[in-house]
Structures are given as structure tokens and as C-alpha cells.
Design an enzyme around this catalytic site. Structure first.
Site, PDB file in Angstrom:
ATOM      1  N   HIS A 197       0.135  57.616  62.968  1.00 11.13           N
ATOM      2  CA  HIS A 197       1.156  58.646  63.230  1.00 11.13           C
ATOM      3  C   HIS A 197       1.226  59.049  64.709  1.00 11.13           C
ATOM      4  O   HIS A 197       2.299  59.078  65.309  1.00 11.13           O
ATOM      5  CB  HIS A 197       0.866  59.916  62.421  1.00 11.13           C
ATOM      6  CG  HIS A 197       0.708  59.677  60.950  1.00 11.13           C
ATOM      7  ND1 HIS A 197       1.454  58.769  60.249  1.00 11.13           N
ATOM      8  CD2 HIS A 197      -0.118  60.250  60.034  1.00 11.13           C
ATOM      9  CE1 HIS A 197       1.100  58.785  58.973  1.00 11.13           C
ATOM     10  NE2 HIS A 197       0.146  59.674  58.818  1.00 11.13           N
ATOM     11  N   ASP A 237      -7.356  57.960  60.545  1.00  8.68           N
ATOM     12  CA  ASP A 237      -6.403  58.542  59.595  1.00  8.68           C
ATOM     13  C   ASP A 237      -5.096  58.985  60.267  1.00  8.68           C
ATOM     14  O   ASP A 237      -4.031  58.859  59.681  1.00  8.68           O
ATOM     15  CB  ASP A 237      -7.068  59.744  58.891  1.00  8.68           C
ATOM     16  CG  ASP A 237      -6.214  60.320  57.778  1.00  8.68           C
ATOM     17  OD1 ASP A 237      -5.728  59.526  56.946  1.00  8.68           O
ATOM     18  OD2 ASP A 237      -6.022  61.551  57.737  1.00  8.68           O
ATOM     19  N   HIS A 253       4.979  57.485  57.517  1.00  6.88           N
ATOM     20  CA  HIS A 253       5.977  58.488  57.124  1.00  6.88           C
ATOM     21  C   HIS A 253       6.368  59.410  58.277  1.00  6.88           C
ATOM     22  O   HIS A 253       7.408  60.035  58.245  1.00  6.88           O
ATOM     23  CB  HIS A 253       5.530  59.269  55.880  1.00  6.88           C
ATOM     24  CG  HIS A 253       4.508  60.317  56.125  1.00  6.88           C
ATOM     25  ND1 HIS A 253       3.175  60.046  56.232  1.00  6.88           N
ATOM     26  CD2 HIS A 253       4.617  61.665  56.266  1.00  6.88           C
ATOM     27  CE1 HIS A 253       2.512  61.174  56.427  1.00  6.88           C
ATOM     28  NE2 HIS A 253       3.363  62.173  56.457  1.00  6.88           N
ATOM     29  N   LYS A 300      -0.212  53.015  54.612  1.00  8.48           N
ATOM     30  CA  LYS A 300      -1.442  52.991  55.370  1.00  8.48           C
ATOM     31  C   LYS A 300      -2.616  53.372  54.465  1.00  8.48           C
ATOM     32  O   LYS A 300      -2.363  53.966  53.430  1.00  8.48           O
ATOM     33  CB  LYS A 300      -1.357  53.938  56.566  1.00  8.48           C
ATOM     34  CG  LYS A 300      -1.244  55.418  56.157  1.00  8.48           C
ATOM     35  CD  LYS A 300      -1.323  56.297  57.347  1.00  8.48           C
ATOM     36  CE  LYS A 300      -2.712  56.799  57.584  1.00  8.48           C
ATOM     37  NZ  LYS A 300      -3.047  58.034  56.866  1.00  8.48           N
ATOM     38  N   LYS A 311      -8.215  68.637  60.862  1.00  9.82           N
ATOM     39  CA  LYS A 311      -8.088  69.352  59.586  1.00  9.82           C
ATOM     40  C   LYS A 311      -8.676  70.751  59.783  1.00  9.82           C
ATOM     41  O   LYS A 311      -9.530  70.963  60.640  1.00  9.82           O
ATOM     42  CB  LYS A 311      -8.907  68.642  58.506  1.00  9.82           C
ATOM     43  CG  LYS A 311      -8.496  67.187  58.286  1.00  9.82           C
ATOM     44  CD  LYS A 311      -7.539  67.060  57.138  1.00  9.82           C
ATOM     45  CE  LYS A 311      -7.157  65.630  56.867  1.00  9.82           C
ATOM     46  NZ  LYS A 311      -5.797  65.496  56.363  1.00  9.82           N
ATOM     47  N   LYS A 316      10.337  61.498  59.747  1.00 11.65           N
ATOM     48  CA  LYS A 316      10.559  62.944  59.946  1.00 11.65           C
ATOM     49  C   LYS A 316      11.778  63.128  60.843  1.00 11.65           C
ATOM     50  O   LYS A 316      11.949  62.411  61.829  1.00 11.65           O
ATOM     51  CB  LYS A 316       9.315  63.591  60.565  1.00 11.65           C
ATOM     52  CG  LYS A 316       8.136  63.661  59.579  1.00 11.65           C
ATOM     53  CD  LYS A 316       6.974  64.437  60.140  1.00 11.65           C
ATOM     54  CE  LYS A 316       5.736  64.306  59.281  1.00 11.65           C
ATOM     55  NZ  LYS A 316       5.586  65.305  58.231  1.00 11.65           N
ATOM     56  N   GLU A 366      -3.493  70.486  61.189  1.00 18.68           N
ATOM     57  CA  GLU A 366      -3.353  70.784  59.759  1.00 18.68           C
ATOM     58  C   GLU A 366      -4.270  71.934  59.392  1.00 18.68           C
ATOM     59  O   GLU A 366      -5.375  72.048  59.946  1.00 18.68           O
ATOM     60  CB  GLU A 366      -3.748  69.563  58.925  1.00 18.68           C
ATOM     61  CG  GLU A 366      -2.860  68.374  59.139  1.00 18.68           C
ATOM     62  CD  GLU A 366      -3.187  67.262  58.165  1.00 18.68           C
ATOM     63  OE1 GLU A 366      -2.565  67.185  57.115  1.00 18.68           O
ATOM     64  OE2 GLU A 366      -4.127  66.492  58.470  1.00 18.68           O
ATOM     65  N   ARG A 419      -2.448  50.585  36.188  1.00 16.77           N
ATOM     66  CA  ARG A 419      -3.310  50.149  35.098  1.00 16.77           C
ATOM     67  C   ARG A 419      -3.244  51.069  33.872  1.00 16.77           C
ATOM     68  O   ARG A 419      -3.558  50.661  32.773  1.00 16.77           O
ATOM     69  CB  ARG A 419      -4.753  50.040  35.592  1.00 16.77           C
ATOM     70  CG  ARG A 419      -4.993  48.693  36.243  1.00 16.77           C
ATOM     71  CD  ARG A 419      -6.423  48.369  36.253  1.00 16.77           C
ATOM     72  NE  ARG A 419      -7.159  49.509  36.812  1.00 16.77           N
ATOM     73  CZ  ARG A 419      -8.385  49.443  37.291  1.00 16.77           C
ATOM     74  NH1 ARG A 419      -9.015  48.315  37.283  1.00 16.77           N
ATOM     75  NH2 ARG A 419      -8.979  50.509  37.766  1.00 16.77           N
TER      76      ARG A 419
HETATM   77  C1  BG6 Z   1      -1.537  61.229  56.002  1.00 16.46           C
HETATM   78  C2  BG6 Z   1      -3.002  61.440  56.222  1.00 16.46           C
HETATM   79  O1  BG6 Z   1      -1.142  59.980  56.484  1.00 16.46           O
HETATM   80  O2  BG6 Z   1      -0.809  62.243  56.693  1.00 16.46           O
HETATM   81  C3  BG6 Z   1      -3.423  62.808  55.740  1.00 16.46           C
HETATM   82  O3  BG6 Z   1      -3.733  60.441  55.523  1.00 16.46           O
HETATM   83  C4  BG6 Z   1      -2.573  63.868  56.379  1.00 16.46           C
HETATM   84  O4  BG6 Z   1      -4.803  63.052  55.994  1.00 16.46           O
HETATM   85  C5  BG6 Z   1      -1.087  63.562  56.250  1.00 16.46           C
HETATM   86  O5  BG6 Z   1      -2.859  65.110  55.749  1.00 16.46           O
HETATM   87  C6  BG6 Z   1      -0.254  64.516  57.062  1.00 16.46           C
HETATM   88  O6  BG6 Z   1       1.108  64.356  56.763  1.00 16.46           O
HETATM   89  P1  BG6 Z   1       2.155  65.547  56.941  1.00 16.46           P
HETATM   90  O7  BG6 Z   1       3.467  64.908  56.704  1.00 16.46           O
HETATM   91  O8  BG6 Z   1       1.781  66.583  55.934  1.00 16.46           O
HETATM   92  O9  BG6 Z   1       1.972  66.046  58.338  1.00 16.46           O
END
Ligand code: BG6
Length: 491
Positions: A242, A237, A180, A150, A341, A184, A218, A51
Site C-alpha cells: 500500500h 503488511d 485495495h 496480498k 497499529k 480508494k 490505524e 471447503r
Molecule cells: C490490509 C492489511 O492490507 O490493509 C491490514 O493487511 C490493514 O493489516 C488494512 O488493517 C488497512 O486497510 P484500510 O483500507 O482499512 O486502511
């Protein structure tokens, strides 16, 4: 060994949300790398759409700043950047009105014969609107695909709705649901390890494997995403997508080929075989956590509630689950999952612990034998480790020692480790769906996750506090230790 790059057909990538966070941090740098590595054929363009009222020139400036900020040292090459920026265009479009769509069509019509990919790096709430506009403005050619990020829904009902909405406009083979983690390197290596070696597969079952651990830890906190995260939580999430994908690749039967349907059929069977966790067993099988103030990445950090404006929330920033797969291969083998986290470090790995030897022939002086472990490390230092018992070298009799055959990919191959998005963005152009989630997979994952969410609600399961910079709440340690096992916390 040098890598082999096969150029893809010329394409137009239209990135909705082109001036957003994902485009800035991941998509633009990933495309830049693919250009440098010689994967593009000309003419190839990247068209930002959102936008914001930007001109082509302003978008190029945005992209230039993004590359400066997010490329690693030495990767910003003036000549390559110039070439990359020249292939960028921008069209201001509004998902909910007709503004900008004619202009987008005009630009795209210049390359009608090219592969055309629409990347929806926007909130899922407007996936439907954008798909409809793409359709109404006749932007779909034979060579068109759509990529969706996602979250695909926040439960089964909303995922079904979202899939229906996109499915009204695009055929399943045109829809690329990106996770994603599947891009990897080590995740793909998991398949190589399992299916390109004769060594592991005969042992890859309940007769020889004691348990599996999947950790995605993380050290970061909310990173400015409080609005989204507080409505999602760690289960939605990270686990629904994942981690379940990692679990599927670890547990699936051997597909007949790497064909996308063959691979996804096998993953789907795993998802469907997951034993239900619901109100009746959710308290024994899961732990929810939420970080409190503490220290992370070398400095003091706020607690989750302090990061939220409202300051009250029962959203989990950590979850641990004891999952089980009800089939012959995995009967009785727990899959312990945890993610969170603000944990003690950034570390993602899959640990396969084999059963102990059935009978020890060595005397006490030799020391304890330790069960073999195969550790597939996704990050930070991608690689594979296989622990083995050996004789301690040198004189002094038979003393046993647990050692690791340790292969760090970066040092073993001396190659740049591509970001997951690089591979996946090119797979879209190649129309290879193997590393993307099929509709039924997403829905099967929600079918397993929904009863956990509902179970938490029914059981009133509260989050347990944990100090930022630790491995999560003590209840998560108890979850595995009451089975006589421990988390692998070696970073
Ligand atoms: C995302 C999540 O899909 O993946 C995030 O929404 C997360 O919360 C991230 O931090 C982690 O990805 P990576 O590749 O840094 O492990």
C-alpha cells in the site's frame, strides 16, 4: 454532479474463500453496491467456493447475514437484497483434491460466453494449487481473469515463485494483483490533482518541494489475525504494497496516458530509483515499534505481546522510514513514511511540504510565514487541503495567517463514498489493469524491502515499545526531527 454508471458485461465471479472474512466484510457488500447502482448486466452470478460444505441456500443465508452486518444504516434494501441473493451460488471445492471441481465446471459451463473472474481470497499457500486445478479442469476461457490478494510473497524469492506459479497457468494480462489502496477515491484523485491541473506539476520536484510524508495510521490492533500478522509485521503488511504504491503515485513522472502499461511503467521507475536501505544505514533510516498496553478508541487495550499466545515476539507493529528517490526530480527530497497499529487515530494522508519562501518582505509584526502544504487525505474524511498564507482579515496592519483551502469530498459532493473494492472488482470485469500491480512492480518493491528486513536482522534492530493510542515510539519522532522537520499529526 451525478455519477455516471456504465454497466459491465455479464459475468460470473467465482470467489475462492467465498465464505471467508474478506468475502463477508468486503467483496459481497461491494458487489451488492454495484448491483444497486445499476452496474450489472444480466445474467450475472457470484459463485462462492471453499471447503465448507454449504448449499446454495446456506450460502445465501451467509451472504444475507454479511450484508446485514456490514452495510451502513439505510443501505440494506429488501428488494435489492432479494435480487442479489438470487444471483449467488455455492460450490464446495477442495484446492488440493478433485472434489467439487466437476460441479464448478458444470455451473460455469452454463455461462461460457460471460466474463469469468476467479477471485483468490485465500491463503497464498494455495494460489498455485487453485490455479492448477482451474487449468486442469479446463475452466479458462478467452474471457477469464484471476484476481489475487496480498500478500504476494514474504520476500523477493517467494514472490518470484508465486508469480511463476500463477504465470504458468495465466497470462500476465489475465492476472489482477489487487492492492485495495489503489481503489480508494483519494488515491485516484492524486492522479487527477497532479495530471488534470496545470498548477502543481511545475512545482512537483526537488526545486520546490521540501519533503513528503506518507502516514497510514490505524487505531485497530490485530483483529484476530495474530497468526498471519506476527509472521509479517508492518513493513511487509503495509509498506511493501500500500505505502509504496502511494509513494509511486506521488513521485512518478507523468505517464503518456492512463493506459495501464504507461502508468505502471512510471511507477516501476520510481520503485527502481528508491535508494537502498540495508545493514549499512538501516538504523539511521528506519524505526521499528511494537505497541504496549494503553488506550485506544476510548478504552483500555492490551499490548501486542499479550494478544499473542506465545507472548514473545520482535515483530514490528509500527515502522517509520526515511526513504529517498535517486533521480533528478527528487534528489535530496526525503519521503518520510510511517504506519502502525494501535496509533492515536485512524488517519491516512500524504503531505507535500513545499519549500519556504526564499525571502520575507514582511516585518516582524506580520508574524512568521509557514511553508505551504498540500494534504491529500485518504481517510477517515477523504479530501484535499491546501494551506496558504493570507493577510489576517480586518484592520490592524499586515498580519499573516496560515489558512487551509479545505475540500472534504463527502460534504463537497454529497455522494456515497464507494469502498475501494467496488471500483476494483468492476475493473477486473472491464479488464482494466491500471489500478492493479504488475508482476515487475511487486518484485521491484520486494527488491527494496528485502535488504531492510535483512538489515534489521544483521543489525539486530529491536522493536521500540510505544503505548497504544500514541503516535508510535519516540525514536520515530526523532527520525524526522533530527532533520529539522515534524510529523503532521493533525487529525
Ligand atoms: C490490509 C492489511 O492490507 O490493509 C491490514 O493487511 C490493514 O493489516 C488494512 O488493517 C488497512 O486497510 P484500510 O483500507 O482499512 O486502511
Amino acid at each position: 454532479m451525478s455519477s455516471q454508471i456504465i454497466p459491465v458485461e455479464p459475468f460470473d465471479y467465482v470467489v475462492f474463500g467465498g465464505s471467508g472474512d474478506l468475502a463477508e466484510r468486503k467483496l459481497l457488500p461491494a458487489l451488492y453496491h454495484r448491483q444497486i447502482e445499476g452496474q450489472f448486466s444480466e445474467p450475472t452470478r457470484v459463485i462462492g467456493a471453499s471447503r465448507s460444505a454449504l448449499s446454495h441456500e446456506e450460502y445465501r443465508k451467509f451472504a444475507d447475514a454479511a450484508l446485514k452486518e456490514h452495510l451502513k444504516k439505510g443501505e440494506y434494501d429488501e428488494a435489492q437484497v432479494k435480487k442479489f441473493l438470487a444471483r449467488l451460488f455455492y460450490v464446495p471445492v477442495d484446492a488440493r483434491s478433485d472434489a467439487g471441481w466437476d460441479q464448478l465446471k458444470k455451473i460455469l459451463d452454463e455461462g461460457k460466453e460471460r466474463v469469468r473472474a476467479f477471485y483468490l481470497a485465500v491463503a497464498p499457500g494455495i494460489f498455485g494449487d487453485i490455479s492448477q486445478k482451474i487449468h486442469d479442469h479446463k475452466l479458462i476461457t478467452k474471457q477469464t481473469r484471476i484476481v489475487v490478494e496480498k500478500p504476494i510473497g514474504r520476500d523477493l524469492a517467494s514472490a518470484l515463485q508465486l508469480n511463476d506459479t500463477i504465470g504458468r497457468v495465466f497470462k500476465e494480462e489475465q492476472i489482477f494483483r489487487i492492492d485495495h489502496y489503489l481503489g480508494k477515491e483519494t488515491v485516484q484523485n492524486l492522479m487527477a490533482l497532479r495530471f488534470a491541473n496545470a498548477l502543481y506539476e511545475p512545482l512537483w520536484n526537488a526545486n520546490h518541494i521540501d519533503h513528503v510524508q506518507i502516514t497510514v495510521a490505524e487505531s485497530v490492533g490485530l483483529e484476530g489475525r495474530a497468526g498471519y500478522y506476527d509472521t509479517a509485521g508492518a513493513l511487509r503488511d503495509m509498506v511493501q504494497n500500500h505505502i509504496l504504491q502511494l509513494l509511486c503515485l506521488t513521485a512518478m513522472e507523468i505517464p503518456s496516458s492512463m493506459d495501464s502499461e504507461a502508468v505502471r511503467d512510471e511507477k516501476l521507475k520510481v520503485l527502481r530509483a528508491l535508494k537502498p536501505i540495508n545493514a549499512s544505514n538501516v538504523e539511521q533510516a528506519t524505526v521499528r515499534g511494537q505497541y504496549r498496553a494503553g488506550a485506544s478508541s476510548g478504552g483500555p487495550v492490551k499490548g501486542y505481546l499479550d494478544e499473542l499466545e506465545g507472548g514473545v515476539s520482535n515483530t514490528e507493529t509500527f515502522v517509520a522510514i526515511k526513504a529517498e528517490i535517486g533521480n533528478w526530480r527528487w534528489a535530496g527530497v526525503p519521503f518520510y513514511i510511517r504506519t502502525g497499529k494501535r496509533l492515536a487515530g485512524r488517519m491516512s494522508e500524504i503531505v507535500i511540504t513545499f519549500k519556504p519562501i526564499p525571502h520575507n518582505i514582511f516585518d516582524q509584526a506580520a508574524g512568521r510565514t509557514v511553508a505551504n502544504q498540500l494534504i491529500i487525505r485518504l481517510q477517515p474524511d477523504e479530501g484535499v487541503k491546501q494551506s496558504l498564507m493570507i493577510k489576517d482579515p480586518g484592520p490592524g496592519g499586515m498580519r499573516l495567517r496560515n489558512v487551509s483551502l479545505d475540500m472534504s469530498f463527502a460534504s463537497a459532493f454529497n455522494v456515497r463514498n464507494p469502498d475501494a473494492y467496488e471500483r476494483l472488482l468492476m475493473d477486473v470485469i472491464r479488464s482494466n489493469q491500471t489500478l492493479f500491480m504488475r508482476r515487475d512492480e511487486v518484485e521491484a518493491a520486494w527488491k527494496w524491502v528485502d535488504p531492510i528486513l535483512k538489515g534489521w536482522e544483521e543489525a539486530g534492530q529491536q522493536v521500540q515499545g510505544y503505548t497504544a493510542g500514541t503516535w508510535g515510539p519516540s525514536q520515530a519522532i526523532a527520525l524526522i526531527e533530527r532533520d529539522g522537520r515534524t510529523w503532521h499529526d493533525d487529525i
